[in-house]
Design an enzyme around this catalytic site. Structure first.
Site, PDB file in Angstrom:
ATOM      1  N   TYR A 118       0.876  -1.176   0.000  1.00  0.00           N
ATOM      2  CA  TYR A 118       0.000   0.000   0.000  1.00  0.00           C
ATOM      3  C   TYR A 118       0.907   1.218   0.000  1.00  0.00           C
ATOM      4  CZ  TYR A 118      -3.370   3.500   1.572  1.00  0.00           C
ATOM      5  OH  TYR A 118      -4.143   4.626   1.691  1.00  0.00           O
ATOM      6  N   ASP A 159      -2.099  -1.398  -4.045  1.00  0.00           N
ATOM      7  CA  ASP A 159      -2.481  -0.018  -4.340  1.00  0.00           C
ATOM      8  C   ASP A 159      -1.197   0.805  -4.387  1.00  0.00           C
ATOM      9  OD1 ASP A 159      -3.373   2.573  -4.411  1.00  0.00           O
ATOM     10  OD2 ASP A 159      -4.682   2.423  -2.660  1.00  0.00           O
TER      11      ASP A 159
END
Length: 269
Positions: A118, A159
């Protein structure tokens, strides 16, 4: 073998959406971001009830990543290789945020290195949060180079908070000042590809126009005002096995959904 990434945007708020997605699509390996939960409060029992093994790298209320492997498909529990990249957060004394978890995914016929990440958002810019984003990307590149040197089948996914190209966003003008689309962010991402990693979604969708994220604000989902920030990068050993890639965008439209849709790849044997 299906490997997927899903920014769940809060495991406790989205647990029904996560469990139904797992039951309906059954990825062999699923990487989650923004679980927003400590390891000890993560609702692992509900996921394990579906036959998945769970490994988390959590943080209270923010960030947090997890890797799930499908025991029903013959996978062992994910074997931790590394958590974190050694980069402290942008606030003084904050320490490292929970953003990176690397594992060995051991299946019935093969073993694969899987890195779930992330990446920092970087807004507002300029400032310490954007500097942190770029430093984190350099640390990621160094770690990916180390994985590359091991010559193992590897997938780095999650992400990335980077919109790589203009055709990866509904409106270049709308996002022009955002950290996700700055030249420095894009250049750092391009260096990863330049090192030999394959962007799976771009490879099979060379014209772009495929979104993985739609904001909750401004009717973005209803107007299809999205962009692509969830990526799956493949080592050469995996890129040669790439058969299909997709976005489960229908799950973004469900009640109390995450603002991201799951992204997956199918790798042949």
């Amino acid at each position: 073998m299906k490997i997927a990434t899903f920014n769940i945007n809060g495991i406790k708020a989205r647990l029904p959406r996560l469990t139904e997605w797992l039951a309906e699509t059954r990825p062999a390996v699923a990487c989650l971001q923004e679980i927003k939960s400590l390891d000890e409060t993560f609702p692992g029992k509900e996921i394990e009830a579906l036959g998945y093994h769970v490994l988390t790298h959590g943080q209270k209320a923010f960030n947090g990543v997890a890797v799930l492997t499908d025991g029903k498909a013959g996978f062992e529990p994910p074997r931790e290789v590394r958590r974190g990249l050694g980069i402290d957060g942008p606030k003084d004394g904050e320490g490292e945020q929970a953003r990176y978890l690397e594992v060995e995914a051991i299946g019935p016929s093969s073993t694969m290195r899987v890195a779930c990440l992330y990446l920092p958002n970087g807004n507002p810019r300029p400032g310490p949060k954007f500097d942190y984003k770029l430093a984190w990307m350099e640390a990621l590149r160094a770690r990916m180079a180390a994985i590359w040197a091991e010559e193992v089948p590897a997938v780095v996914l999650g992400d990335f908070n980077v919109i790589p190209e203009d055709d990866d966003v509904w409106s270049v003008k709308a996002m022009a000042n955002d950290a996700l689309m700055q030249p420095e962010s894009r250049a750092a991402y391009a260096r990863l590809l330049g090192d030999g990693w394959t962007d799976a979604l771009r490879t099979l969708n060379p014209r772009g126009g495929v979104w993985t994220y739609w904001d909750y604000q401004g009717g973005a989902w209803q107007r299809d005002h999205g962009f692509r920030i969830d990526h799956v990068l493949l080592s050469p050993e995996c890129a040669d096995r790439l058969e299909a890639v997709g976005v489960d965008r229908e799950h973004r439209g469900r009640e109390k959904a995450s603002d991201h849709a799951p992204v997956w790849v199918e790798l042949g044997t």
